[in-house]
Motif scaffolding. Structure first.
Motif, short mmCIF file in Angstrom:
data_model
loop_
_atom_site.label_atom_id
_atom_site.label_comp_id
_atom_site.label_asym_id
_atom_site.label_seq_id
_atom_site.Cartn_x
_atom_site.Cartn_y
_atom_site.Cartn_z
N ARG A 167 0.93 -1.08 -0.06
CA ARG A 167 0.45 -0.29 -0.10
C ARG A 167 1.32 1.21 -0.12
NH1 ARG A 167 -4.53 -1.44 -2.07
NH2 ARG A 167 -6.09 -1.93 -0.96
N TYR A 168 1.92 1.22 1.00
CA TYR A 168 2.42 2.32 1.33
C TYR A 168 3.87 2.85 0.12
CZ TYR A 168 0.92 3.77 5.54
OH TYR A 168 -0.18 4.12 6.77
N LEU A 169 4.20 1.81 -0.23
CA LEU A 169 5.04 1.78 -1.84
C LEU A 169 4.18 1.75 -2.72
CD1 LEU A 169 7.79 -1.39 -1.00
CD2 LEU A 169 8.20 1.27 -0.29
N GLY A 170 2.91 0.94 -3.00
CA GLY A 170 2.86 1.24 -4.17
C GLY A 170 1.95 3.06 -4.35
N ALA A 171 1.81 3.41 -3.09
CA ALA A 171 1.47 4.85 -3.50
C ALA A 171 2.12 5.73 -4.19
CB ALA A 171 0.96 5.76 -2.40
N ILE A 172 3.23 5.55 -3.38
CA ILE A 172 4.92 6.24 -3.94
C ILE A 172 4.88 6.38 -5.41
CG2 ILE A 172 7.15 6.73 -3.38
CD1 ILE A 172 7.30 6.63 -1.12
N GLY A 173 4.91 5.33 -5.81
CA GLY A 173 4.69 4.81 -7.45
C GLY A 173 3.78 5.22 -7.99
#
Length: 201
Positions: free
Chosen positions: A75-81
């Protein structure tokens, strides 16, 4: 974990048809580039949370061979991507419509997105599903309307603080702001992980 990030894109394939039109709408309405970048960044990750809230996807995710740490991290890494992709698409759209923008606009909108996400992502794990997304959407719209006026008011009545910031060099200000934003985001990540590990589905 990458499969969890890809899953959000696949599940939202129909909603993504509205992604470009929404960006174009804000551009044609003459919105400030910061707002356009911010809305574009928010679109995909918050749509994913809204979908999961309706479908109660967390029950399914916890039955798959993924750890809870991987689910939160996606969720958190995906949001940055998604934010980086949104910045790219929005920048191209602004260039095509000959709308001027600066790196500063991108930096401000990205910081606002990460801060807003830091305070709202944990809500999806703290509270029961139902109307969390609606509350967050209303909060975002309210902040978008009141936020600029509040910043102007604080700037006018916090002269000592503003003078201190003005006395610093630009690299120091940007580096300090980046460290604060990423520290808050990392703290939110850790907090969400702590809550999710103890949540029963």
């Amino acid at each position: 974990m990458l499969n969890l990030i890809r899953r959000d894109i696949i599940l939202q394939k129909w909603q993504l048809l509205f992604f470009i039109p929404i960006i174009l709408f804000f551009i044609l309405m003459g919105s400030h580039p910061v707002m356009t970048f911010l809305v574009a960044s928010i679109f995909i990750p918050f749509n994913a949370y809204a979908y999961d809230e309706k479908a109660e996807t967390n029950i399914l995710l916890n039955s798959l061979p993924y750890t809870r740490a991987e689910i939160i991290s996606s969720r958190y890494l995906g949001a940055i991507g998604y934010m980086l992709a949104a910045v790219g698409v929005t920048s191209l759209s602004l260039v095509l419509f000959d709308v001027p923008f600066t790196i500063k606009d991108i930096a401000i909108s990205s910081s606002l997105f990460l801060l807003f996400s830091s305070f709202t992502f944990p809500l999806f794990y703290i509270f029961k599903t139902g109307h969390i997304f609606t509350v967050i959407l209303i909060t975002f719209l309210a902040l978008a309307g009141v936020g600029p006026k509040a910043v102007i008011y604080l700037a006018q009545h916090s002269t000592a603080f503003i003078d201190f910031i003005a006395s610093l060099s630009i690299p120091v200000v940007y580096t300090g702001a980046a460290l604060i934003v990423f520290s808050v985001y990392a703290g939110s990540w850790v907090f969400s992980h702590f809550v999710y590990q103890r949540k029963a589905f």
